[in-house]
Design an enzyme around this catalytic site. Structure first.
Site, PDB file in Angstrom:
ATOM      1  N   ASP A  10     105.046  69.063  34.799  1.00 20.66           N
ATOM      2  CA  ASP A  10     103.739  69.646  34.522  1.00 20.66           C
ATOM      3  C   ASP A  10     103.363  70.700  35.557  1.00 20.66           C
ATOM      4  O   ASP A  10     103.826  70.660  36.694  1.00 20.66           O
ATOM      5  CB  ASP A  10     102.655  68.558  34.574  1.00 20.66           C
ATOM      6  CG  ASP A  10     102.776  67.546  33.439  1.00 20.66           C
ATOM      7  OD1 ASP A  10     103.726  67.628  32.647  1.00 20.66           O
ATOM      8  OD2 ASP A  10     101.896  66.670  33.357  1.00 20.66           O
ATOM      9  N   ASP A  11     102.473  71.581  35.149  1.00 20.18           N
ATOM     10  CA  ASP A  11     101.721  72.508  36.022  1.00 20.18           C
ATOM     11  C   ASP A  11     102.462  73.786  36.411  1.00 20.18           C
ATOM     12  O   ASP A  11     101.901  74.611  37.119  1.00 20.18           O
ATOM     13  CB  ASP A  11     101.201  71.826  37.308  1.00 20.18           C
ATOM     14  CG  ASP A  11     100.187  70.738  37.011  1.00 20.18           C
ATOM     15  OD1 ASP A  11      99.885  70.507  35.827  1.00 20.18           O
ATOM     16  OD2 ASP A  11      99.700  70.110  37.971  1.00 20.18           O
TER      17      ASP A  11
ATOM     18  N   TYR B 126      95.435  65.848  33.742  1.00 18.80           N
ATOM     19  CA  TYR B 126      94.911  64.564  34.269  1.00 18.80           C
ATOM     20  C   TYR B 126      94.990  63.443  33.225  1.00 18.80           C
ATOM     21  O   TYR B 126      94.467  62.355  33.449  1.00 18.80           O
ATOM     22  CB  TYR B 126      93.446  64.695  34.743  1.00 18.80           C
ATOM     23  CG  TYR B 126      93.160  65.962  35.512  1.00 18.80           C
ATOM     24  CD1 TYR B 126      93.537  66.086  36.852  1.00 18.80           C
ATOM     25  CD2 TYR B 126      92.559  67.064  34.887  1.00 18.80           C
ATOM     26  CE1 TYR B 126      93.306  67.262  37.548  1.00 18.80           C
ATOM     27  CE2 TYR B 126      92.335  68.247  35.585  1.00 18.80           C
ATOM     28  CZ  TYR B 126      92.705  68.335  36.910  1.00 18.80           C
ATOM     29  OH  TYR B 126      92.473  69.500  37.598  1.00 18.80           O
TER      30      TYR B 126
ATOM     31  N   HIS C 189      99.763  72.973  28.308  1.00 22.89           N
ATOM     32  CA  HIS C 189      99.026  72.143  29.278  1.00 22.89           C
ATOM     33  C   HIS C 189      97.689  72.825  29.595  1.00 22.89           C
ATOM     34  O   HIS C 189      97.219  72.757  30.723  1.00 22.89           O
ATOM     35  CB  HIS C 189      99.899  71.968  30.518  1.00 22.89           C
ATOM     36  CG  HIS C 189      99.505  70.857  31.454  1.00 22.89           C
ATOM     37  ND1 HIS C 189      99.187  69.583  31.051  1.00 22.89           N
ATOM     38  CD2 HIS C 189      99.363  70.843  32.815  1.00 22.89           C
ATOM     39  CE1 HIS C 189      98.888  68.835  32.114  1.00 22.89           C
ATOM     40  NE2 HIS C 189      98.978  69.578  33.185  1.00 22.89           N
TER      41      HIS C 189
ATOM     42  N   HIS D 156      94.128  74.604  33.162  1.00 22.70           N
ATOM     43  CA  HIS D 156      94.221  73.226  33.660  1.00 22.70           C
ATOM     44  C   HIS D 156      92.863  72.522  33.631  1.00 22.70           C
ATOM     45  O   HIS D 156      92.365  72.032  34.658  1.00 22.70           O
ATOM     46  CB  HIS D 156      94.821  73.189  35.072  1.00 22.70           C
ATOM     47  CG  HIS D 156      95.527  71.900  35.376  1.00 22.70           C
ATOM     48  ND1 HIS D 156      94.978  70.911  36.161  1.00 22.70           N
ATOM     49  CD2 HIS D 156      96.716  71.411  34.966  1.00 22.70           C
ATOM     50  CE1 HIS D 156      95.816  69.889  36.240  1.00 22.70           C
ATOM     51  NE2 HIS D 156      96.877  70.161  35.512  1.00 22.70           N
TER      52      HIS D 156
ATOM     53  N   HIS E 203     105.952  67.093  38.626  1.00 25.97           N
ATOM     54  CA  HIS E 203     105.208  68.348  38.660  1.00 25.97           C
ATOM     55  C   HIS E 203     106.060  69.423  39.326  1.00 25.97           C
ATOM     56  O   HIS E 203     106.502  69.222  40.464  1.00 25.97           O
ATOM     57  CB  HIS E 203     103.900  68.181  39.441  1.00 25.97           C
ATOM     58  CG  HIS E 203     102.928  67.269  38.754  1.00 25.97           C
ATOM     59  ND1 HIS E 203     103.036  65.895  38.814  1.00 25.97           N
ATOM     60  CD2 HIS E 203     101.863  67.537  37.960  1.00 25.97           C
ATOM     61  CE1 HIS E 203     102.060  65.357  38.092  1.00 25.97           C
ATOM     62  NE2 HIS E 203     101.336  66.321  37.561  1.00 25.97           N
TER      63      HIS E 203
HETATM   64 ZN   LIG Z   1      98.585  69.055  35.167  1.00 30.63          ZN
END
Ligand SMILES: [Zn+2]
Length: 207
Positions: free
Chosen positions: A34-35, A120, A85, A89, A176
């Protein structure tokens, strides 16, 4: 900071419209990142995955795709799967539905995918339903194992142990590809790939 490294069954039951893991007896793990994309962390992840012919799912932040489009293209050309995603965010619990859905739409303009993961893990029932509908046609993917790589108080060793102690056939594991997570990711990912490969596991993307 409190979080579950293994998702409790009750949470899975409360949100049956989400995908938490894949039912299988086959030795398959679904690694997710993620991210990203991030110019430092993502190339490292891609290089490690390649060593094991592993495929993964990357839940990208739209803004980061825009800023690091070359890195994003590399994810795709290496045969991995992108996921949405959101663009900025956003936390679904703290954002109006209108703004939340607009942000996902914005990300969908540059990330071609049918997979979504809420930042989250926070999303309302209304938002979930909207994403399932005709306009978005997005499947919401949660996880059953959280590495905790984002947790600066966690030692790299314990991050590694979180994953090897909790993952089982069909698990969806969260990492991540971000600078914040990198000290733990850098230690954990190569060892997780090594450990589960030796046990005969394969690594696939979600589809
Ligand atoms: Zn995230």
């Amino acid at each position: 900071m409190f979080y579950f490294t293994k998702t409790p069954w009750l949470l899975k039951k409360l949100y049956p419209e989400c995908i938490w893991d894949v039912k299988t007896d086959e030795k398959i793990l679904y690694l997710t990142f993620d991210d990203g994309p991030n110019p430092q962390a993502t190339p490292f992840v891609l290089q490690e995955l390649k060593k094991y012919n592993a495929k993964a799912t990357f839940f990208c932040i739209g803004k980061n795709v825009k800023e690091n489009f070359d890195v994003y293209k590399q994810i795709i050309s290496d045969g991995h799967k992108p996921g949405n995603h959101t663009y900025n965010h956003l936390n679904g619990w703290k954002t109006t539905d209108k703004k939340y859905l607009e942000d996902i739409r914005l990300a969908a303009n540059i990330i071609d995918t049918e997979l979504f993961r809420p930042p989250y893990g926070k999303i309302t029932k209304f938002q979930l339903k909207a994403l399932q509908g005709e306009k978005f046609k997005l499947k919401t993917i949660m996880w059953d194992v959280l590495s905790g790589d984002f947790d600066e108080k966690l030692t790299p060793e314990n991050c590694y142990l979180n994953v090897i102690n909790k993952a089982k056939p069909g698990s969806v594991v969260v990492f991540h590809d971000s600078l914040k997570a990198f000290p733990r990711l850098e230690y954990t990912l190569p060892r997780v790939l090594e450990f589960f490969s030796q046990k005969g596991y394969q690594f696939k993307f979600l589809s």
